[in-house]
Design a protein around this motif. Structure first.
Motif, PDB file in Angstrom:
ATOM      1  N   GLU A   1       2.928  -0.633  -3.002  1.00 49.78           N
ATOM      2  CA  GLU A   1       2.539  -1.196  -1.713  1.00 49.78           C
ATOM      3  C   GLU A   1       1.095  -0.821  -1.378  1.00 49.78           C
ATOM      4  O   GLU A   1       0.305  -1.659  -0.924  1.00 49.78           O
ATOM      5  CB  GLU A   1       3.473  -0.686  -0.621  1.00 49.78           C
ATOM      6  CG  GLU A   1       4.894  -1.213  -0.715  1.00 49.78           C
ATOM      7  CD  GLU A   1       5.807  -0.566   0.308  1.00 49.78           C
ATOM      8  OE1 GLU A   1       5.306   0.241   1.134  1.00 49.78           O
ATOM      9  OE2 GLU A   1       7.012  -0.847   0.291  1.00 49.78           O
ATOM     10  N   LEU A   2       0.737   0.456  -1.584  1.00 50.21           N
ATOM     11  CA  LEU A   2      -0.624   0.900  -1.287  1.00 50.21           C
ATOM     12  C   LEU A   2      -1.635   0.260  -2.219  1.00 50.21           C
ATOM     13  O   LEU A   2      -2.765  -0.019  -1.820  1.00 50.21           O
ATOM     14  CB  LEU A   2      -0.696   2.429  -1.376  1.00 50.21           C
ATOM     15  CG  LEU A   2      -0.072   3.167  -0.191  1.00 50.21           C
ATOM     16  CD1 LEU A   2       0.023   4.663  -0.477  1.00 50.21           C
ATOM     17  CD2 LEU A   2      -0.873   2.931   1.083  1.00 50.21           C
TER      18      LEU A   2
ATOM     19  N   ASN B   1      -1.447  -2.732  -3.275  1.00 51.93           N
ATOM     20  CA  ASN B   1      -1.681  -4.039  -2.662  1.00 51.93           C
ATOM     21  C   ASN B   1      -2.675  -3.938  -1.510  1.00 51.93           C
ATOM     22  O   ASN B   1      -3.592  -4.756  -1.374  1.00 51.93           O
ATOM     23  CB  ASN B   1      -0.368  -4.631  -2.141  1.00 51.93           C
ATOM     24  CG  ASN B   1       0.525  -5.156  -3.245  1.00 51.93           C
ATOM     25  OD1 ASN B   1       0.088  -5.341  -4.383  1.00 51.93           O
ATOM     26  ND2 ASN B   1       1.784  -5.391  -2.930  1.00 51.93           N
ATOM     27  N   VAL B   2      -2.471  -2.912  -0.675  1.00 48.51           N
ATOM     28  CA  VAL B   2      -3.358  -2.725   0.478  1.00 48.51           C
ATOM     29  C   VAL B   2      -4.792  -2.487   0.010  1.00 48.51           C
ATOM     30  O   VAL B   2      -5.745  -3.086   0.527  1.00 48.51           O
ATOM     31  CB  VAL B   2      -2.883  -1.535   1.338  1.00 48.51           C
ATOM     32  CG1 VAL B   2      -3.924  -1.189   2.408  1.00 48.51           C
ATOM     33  CG2 VAL B   2      -1.534  -1.849   1.985  1.00 48.51           C
ATOM     34  N   LEU B   3      -4.961  -1.633  -0.984  1.00 47.55           N
ATOM     35  CA  LEU B   3      -6.303  -1.300  -1.468  1.00 47.55           C
ATOM     36  C   LEU B   3      -6.957  -2.475  -2.181  1.00 47.55           C
ATOM     37  O   LEU B   3      -8.179  -2.605  -2.184  1.00 47.55           O
ATOM     38  CB  LEU B   3      -6.221  -0.089  -2.400  1.00 47.55           C
ATOM     39  CG  LEU B   3      -5.841   1.224  -1.703  1.00 47.55           C
ATOM     40  CD1 LEU B   3      -5.433   2.272  -2.719  1.00 47.55           C
ATOM     41  CD2 LEU B   3      -6.990   1.733  -0.850  1.00 47.55           C
ATOM     42  N   GLN B   4      -6.152  -3.327  -2.796  1.00 43.84           N
ATOM     43  CA  GLN B   4      -6.686  -4.519  -3.453  1.00 43.84           C
ATOM     44  C   GLN B   4      -7.057  -5.603  -2.449  1.00 43.84           C
ATOM     45  O   GLN B   4      -7.797  -6.541  -2.777  1.00 43.84           O
ATOM     46  CB  GLN B   4      -5.671  -5.070  -4.457  1.00 43.84           C
ATOM     47  CG  GLN B   4      -5.519  -4.241  -5.719  1.00 43.84           C
ATOM     48  CD  GLN B   4      -6.779  -4.235  -6.558  1.00 43.84           C
ATOM     49  OE1 GLN B   4      -7.588  -3.311  -6.490  1.00 43.84           O
ATOM     50  NE2 GLN B   4      -6.973  -5.280  -7.345  1.00 43.84           N
ATOM     51  N   GLY B   5      -6.509  -5.485  -1.241  1.00 43.31           N
ATOM     52  CA  GLY B   5      -6.764  -6.513  -0.243  1.00 43.31           C
ATOM     53  C   GLY B   5      -6.007  -7.794  -0.503  1.00 43.31           C
ATOM     54  O   GLY B   5      -6.325  -8.846   0.059  1.00 43.31           O
ATOM     55  N   GLU B   6      -5.011  -7.711  -1.353  1.00 41.81           N
ATOM     56  CA  GLU B   6      -4.194  -8.877  -1.664  1.00 41.81           C
ATOM     57  C   GLU B   6      -2.839  -8.405  -2.175  1.00 41.81           C
ATOM     58  O   GLU B   6      -2.653  -7.226  -2.490  1.00 41.81           O
ATOM     59  CB  GLU B   6      -4.860  -9.736  -2.742  1.00 41.81           C
ATOM     60  CG  GLU B   6      -5.019  -9.017  -4.081  1.00 41.81           C
ATOM     61  CD  GLU B   6      -5.647  -9.894  -5.147  1.00 41.81           C
ATOM     62  OE1 GLU B   6      -5.873 -11.077  -4.874  1.00 41.81           O
ATOM     63  OE2 GLU B   6      -5.878  -9.380  -6.252  1.00 41.81           O
ATOM     64  N   ARG B   7      -1.905  -9.318  -2.271  1.00 38.05           N
ATOM     65  CA  ARG B   7      -0.568  -8.955  -2.751  1.00 38.05           C
ATOM     66  C   ARG B   7      -0.561  -9.030  -4.270  1.00 38.05           C
ATOM     67  O   ARG B   7      -0.127 -10.019  -4.857  1.00 38.05           O
ATOM     68  CB  ARG B   7       0.476  -9.891  -2.139  1.00 38.05           C
ATOM     69  CG  ARG B   7       1.896  -9.376  -2.313  1.00 38.05           C
ATOM     70  CD  ARG B   7       2.878 -10.348  -1.681  1.00 38.05           C
ATOM     71  NE  ARG B   7       4.238  -9.859  -1.786  1.00 38.05           N
ATOM     72  CZ  ARG B   7       5.313 -10.575  -1.466  1.00 38.05           C
ATOM     73  NH1 ARG B   7       5.154 -11.818  -1.017  1.00 38.05           N
ATOM     74  NH2 ARG B   7       6.523 -10.064  -1.595  1.00 38.05           N
TER      75      ARG B   7
ATOM     76  N   ARG C   1      -4.016   8.333  -0.696  1.00 39.49           N
ATOM     77  CA  ARG C   1      -3.272   7.769   0.437  1.00 39.49           C
ATOM     78  C   ARG C   1      -1.872   8.374   0.543  1.00 39.49           C
ATOM     79  O   ARG C   1      -1.331   8.521   1.642  1.00 39.49           O
ATOM     80  CB  ARG C   1      -3.163   6.250   0.290  1.00 39.49           C
ATOM     81  CG  ARG C   1      -4.457   5.491   0.519  1.00 39.49           C
ATOM     82  CD  ARG C   1      -4.879   5.530   1.991  1.00 39.49           C
ATOM     83  NE  ARG C   1      -5.973   4.611   2.247  1.00 39.49           N
ATOM     84  CZ  ARG C   1      -5.821   3.377   2.727  1.00 39.49           C
ATOM     85  NH1 ARG C   1      -4.610   2.930   3.019  1.00 39.49           N
ATOM     86  NH2 ARG C   1      -6.867   2.606   2.924  1.00 39.49           N
TER      87      ARG C   1
END
Length: 313
Positions: A24-25, A27-33, A183
């Motif tokens: 999940e993190l 995804n957040v750090l990539q700025g995309e799913r 994180r």
């Protein structure tokens, strides 16, 4: 998008679900799913955890294309599963790019035959049981996680996070994996070659006298630490001390001292920039050659290899 699918078995340990946070993190750090996540079981429906909470799942054979399959079990190794269930999971595992058994989930991989001829790990307290159950598997109980081609296994529950971060690193690189670890407030990222447990905890003496001698040894690694020295700390004769020590720990005093020195040296290898010669002196080995020989006996790897594995993370 790679699909990360967790497969639960009845009585799974709820904490193991936390490995999803690494993906999940990411995804957040990539700025995309980048990853999609799903939770499945053999039969679908609610699956009861060891703590009594039920988690809704979909059937594994109805999940879409799986990139990464994570197998979760309980605080004790899962019983032998029926062949129909194993055949379904085996088929999905072989379709996936990689499959991982977290903690006792490694037993499911063993039951499917996916660990035969491979190195694997699990929680150290079940390593001997795993050796007996799966003689074709090279069980290494002193590893945080092991990667053997498309098959991964990890030690106890928190080691599942280390494995998950390593998977993220394989996909997205070291920088993203390091950011995920920060994180997650992981104290440091552990390489797969790290030790699972404390030697003092493993020895587990029952009397204050033997505990006192071991604590003295840990605090005075550069001293000779002979049987006579430790017996004096325990206020016993050397003969009484040796008997009592072996009865309580199953080890000779000399072997236990070597293990404590090895643990101290390993921590210095992983967490400091001291030279190997300095580490050998600080941990009480006569010289680097003696330390290397002890590492090869105990870990099957020389000190420089363990340092390299640690720094790789």
């Amino acid at each position: 998008m790679p699909q990360v699918t967790m497969m639960l078995t009845p009585g799974f340990q709820f904490l193991a679900l936390g490995v999803q946070a690494a993906f999940e993190l990411a995804n957040v750090l990539q700025g995309e799913r980048y990853y999609t996540l799903s939770i499945t079981s053999a039969e679908g429906g609610a699956v009861l955890s060891s703590s009594g909470f039920a988690v809704p799942t979909t059937r594994l054979d109805e999940a879409g294309p799986i990139d990464t399959l994570l197998l979760l079990a309980g605080l004790v190794p899962p019983p032998q599963q029926d062949e129909e269930m194993l055949a379904m999971v085996r088929a999905r595992a072989k379709e996936a790019r990689r499959v991982a058994g977290l903690c006792t989930g490694a037993f499911l991989l063993g039951q499917m035959g996916l660990l035969d001829g491979r190195r694997a790990t699990t929680h150290w307290s079940y390593a001997q049981e795993m050796r007996k159950a799966f003689p074709q598997v090279k069980v290494e109980d002193d590893r945080i996680f092991i990667n053997e081609g498309p098959v991964w296994t990890s030690a106890g529950l928190t080691a599942g996070l280390d494995l998950a971060v390593a998977l993220v690193e394989k996909d997205l690189g070291r920088e993203v994996a390091g950011a995920v670890a920060r994180r997650l407030v992981m104290h440091h990222r552990r390489a797969g070659g790290q030790s699972q447990h404390s030697e003092l905890l493993a020895l587990a003496p029952s009397s204050d006298r033997i505990q006192k001698a071991l604590l003295h040894a840990k605090a005075h690694l550069t001293d000779p630490l002979t049987v006579e020295d430790l017996a004096g700390v325990a206020a016993l004769s050397p003969r009484q001390f040796s008997r009592a020590f072996h009865a309580e720990t199953g080890q000779t005093p000399a072997k236990a001292v070597e293990q404590i020195r090895l643990e101290a040296a390993r921590l210095m290898l992983e967490d400091s920039r001291l030279s190997l010669d300095q580490i050998a002196r600080n941990s009480g080995f006569v010289d680097l050659r003696r330390m290397r020989e002890a590492f090869m006996r105990h870990y099957g790897q020389p000190p420089q290899t363990i340092r390299r594995l640690s720094r790789a993370a």
